[in-house]
Design a protein around this motif. Structure first.
Motif, PDB file in Angstrom:
ATOM      1  N   ARG A 155       0.817  -1.216   0.000  1.00  0.00           N
ATOM      2  CA  ARG A 155       0.000   0.000   0.000  1.00  0.00           C
ATOM      3  C   ARG A 155       0.848   1.263   0.000  1.00  0.00           C
ATOM      4  NH1 ARG A 155      -3.611  -1.215   5.165  1.00  0.00           N
ATOM      5  NH2 ARG A 155      -1.502  -1.776   5.876  1.00  0.00           N
ATOM      6  N   TYR A 156       2.144   1.119   0.213  1.00  0.00           N
ATOM      7  CA  TYR A 156       3.029   2.277   0.293  1.00  0.00           C
ATOM      8  C   TYR A 156       3.456   2.825  -1.067  1.00  0.00           C
ATOM      9  CZ  TYR A 156       3.748   1.163   5.275  1.00  0.00           C
ATOM     10  OH  TYR A 156       3.581   0.917   6.607  1.00  0.00           O
ATOM     11  N   ILE A 157       2.973   2.233  -2.146  1.00  0.00           N
ATOM     12  CA  ILE A 157       3.502   2.615  -3.464  1.00  0.00           C
ATOM     13  C   ILE A 157       3.124   4.043  -3.863  1.00  0.00           C
ATOM     14  CG2 ILE A 157       3.508   0.223  -4.263  1.00  0.00           C
ATOM     15  CD1 ILE A 157       1.034   0.873  -5.930  1.00  0.00           C
ATOM     16  N   ARG A 158       2.148   4.664  -3.190  1.00  0.00           N
ATOM     17  CA  ARG A 158       1.777   6.036  -3.512  1.00  0.00           C
ATOM     18  C   ARG A 158       2.538   7.061  -2.658  1.00  0.00           C
ATOM     19  NH1 ARG A 158      -2.680   6.427  -6.764  1.00  0.00           N
ATOM     20  NH2 ARG A 158      -3.913   4.534  -7.063  1.00  0.00           N
ATOM     21  N   ARG A 159       3.407   6.590  -1.785  1.00  0.00           N
ATOM     22  CA  ARG A 159       4.163   7.502  -0.930  1.00  0.00           C
ATOM     23  C   ARG A 159       5.440   7.961  -1.607  1.00  0.00           C
ATOM     24  NH1 ARG A 159       3.779   5.071   5.273  1.00  0.00           N
ATOM     25  NH2 ARG A 159       1.494   4.934   5.373  1.00  0.00           N
ATOM     26  N   TYR A 160       6.052   9.016  -1.032  1.00  0.00           N
ATOM     27  CA  TYR A 160       7.290   9.580  -1.559  1.00  0.00           C
ATOM     28  C   TYR A 160       8.475   9.180  -0.675  1.00  0.00           C
ATOM     29  CZ  TYR A 160       4.484  12.427  -4.712  1.00  0.00           C
ATOM     30  OH  TYR A 160       3.624  12.841  -5.700  1.00  0.00           O
ATOM     31  N   PRO A 161       9.707   9.245  -1.203  1.00  0.00           N
ATOM     32  CA  PRO A 161      10.872   8.783  -0.434  1.00  0.00           C
ATOM     33  C   PRO A 161      11.032   9.425   0.938  1.00  0.00           C
ATOM     34  CG  PRO A 161      11.472   9.069  -2.728  1.00  0.00           C
ATOM     35  CD  PRO A 161      10.070   9.585  -2.586  1.00  0.00           C
ATOM     36  N   HIS A 162      10.663  10.701   1.089  1.00  0.00           N
ATOM     37  CA  HIS A 162      10.884  11.366   2.376  1.00  0.00           C
ATOM     38  C   HIS A 162      10.001  10.783   3.490  1.00  0.00           C
ATOM     39  CE1 HIS A 162       7.299  13.689   1.040  1.00  0.00           C
ATOM     40  NE2 HIS A 162       7.060  13.788   2.333  1.00  0.00           N
TER      41      HIS A 162
END
Length: 332
Positions: A155-162
């Protein structure tokens, strides 16, 4: 047959002065005649001090840097011949572009190697888009599968590296390296920028993935404890050259080159009694400049065992026991 073979690989960088009319002042011999092979399914550890040419060797294997001389054979295919000059620049030909699908890299710094403007889906899916191996629906499913494979929540695929910690970012970098199902992965100091508590997790993950996917690793590091944990064989580099090559147990039990012996003596032992009895080898002086390497053996200015011939004669890289090679006049 070896999956990867390096034959007298050299990477030299010209040093010039001036803007319009540049004058070459010298040459940095970052990699200066590396020859070794990597068998399918094994992990070759590449170790040495900072600046010895480890990462440059890794980049030259993948042709991210064009070698100055020598050859790189991958699965029987010679890679250095697939460069061509175009408008004053050297670029890959299409055949080398296709071969690059089978070779990937895990970068050292997870904070610098991930684009902060892209989501995880964009970062991990970028190789799939670049080689056009998945449509949008398939790409998302593949990215989610890769996240699960490296121990992350899909589910984390929409998050950004920071939004991730350093260890999580490195897992994302590993997922990106796995996207095209490569055979060879260059792991360029993949744990050096991580907390000690996270390093073991990443090492265990790399070993698990190797067993599951039948991967071959070139594991670049300066931490000999990590290299011993993950490697089958170890190549020790000094000033752009491999000075010793053997299986990991031989390197730690019967190192033949004085430089290797000094590196091993610097590795701490958790037992205080054993640590107090150990003989520490402290090298004097600084590493010579790769612009002006010393004559003879490159290690002789710092070697506590040097003889007169070490100053004038370059030692050959020779086998002193089955599977054990070194470049030292004094090795038995």
């Amino acid at each position: 047959m070896a999956l990867l073979t390096l034959d007298n690989l050299k990477v030299h960088f010209p040093v010039a002065r001036g803007v319009l009319f540049q004058k070459q002042l010298g040459t940095v011999r970052a990699v200066d005649g590396v020859s070794l092979d990597v068998q399918r399914g094994e992990t070759l550890g590449l170790v040495g001090e900072s600046g010895c040419g480890k990462s440059t060797t890794g980049h030259a294997i993948l042709q991210l840097l064009r070698p100055t001389d020598g050859q790189v054979h991958f699965d029987g295919e010679e890679l250095t011949s697939h460069w061509r000059s175009s408008w004053g620049r050297w670029i890959w030909d299409s055949h080398l572009h296709d071969l690059r699908r089978r070779m990937q890299i895990i970068f050292q710094d997870p904070y610098a190697s991930l684009n902060p403007r892209m989501t995880v889906e964009g970062i991990v899916g970028e190789p799939l888009r670049a080689f056009r191996v998945a449509d949008r629906t398939e790409l998302r499913r593949r990215v989610q599968d890769l996240m699960v494979q490296v121990g992350m929540d899909p589910r984390y695929i929409r998050r950004y590296p920071h939004e991730f910690s350093g260890g999580q970012r490195q897992r994302i970098g590993i997922a990106r390296a796995l996207a095209l199902e490569p055979e060879l992965i260059i792991a360029d100091e993949p744990i050096s920028a991580l907390d000690v508590s996270i390093q073991a997790q990443i090492l265990n993950l790399l070993q698990l993935l190797q067993d599951e996917l039948k991967l071959t690793y070139v594991f670049i590091a300066h931490d000999l404890s990590a290299v011993r944990h993950i490697s089958d064989r170890i190549a020790v580099m000094y000033l752009g050259r491999v000075v010793e090559l053997a299986d990991r147990d031989t390197i730690y039990r019967a190192a033949a080159h004085p430089y290797t012996q000094a590196l091993i003596s610097a590795v701490p032992v958790p037992d205080p009694k054993v640590e107090r009895k150990r003989r520490r080898i402290v090298l004097k002086g600084e590493v010579p400049s790769p612009m002006n390497p010393p004559s003879g053996c490159p290690f002789h200015p710092r070697c506590p065992l040097r003889e007169d011939r070490c100053v004038t004669e370059t030692p050959s890289f020779r086998q002193i026991a089955p599977g054990h090679h070194t470049a030292c006049h004094l090795a038995e």
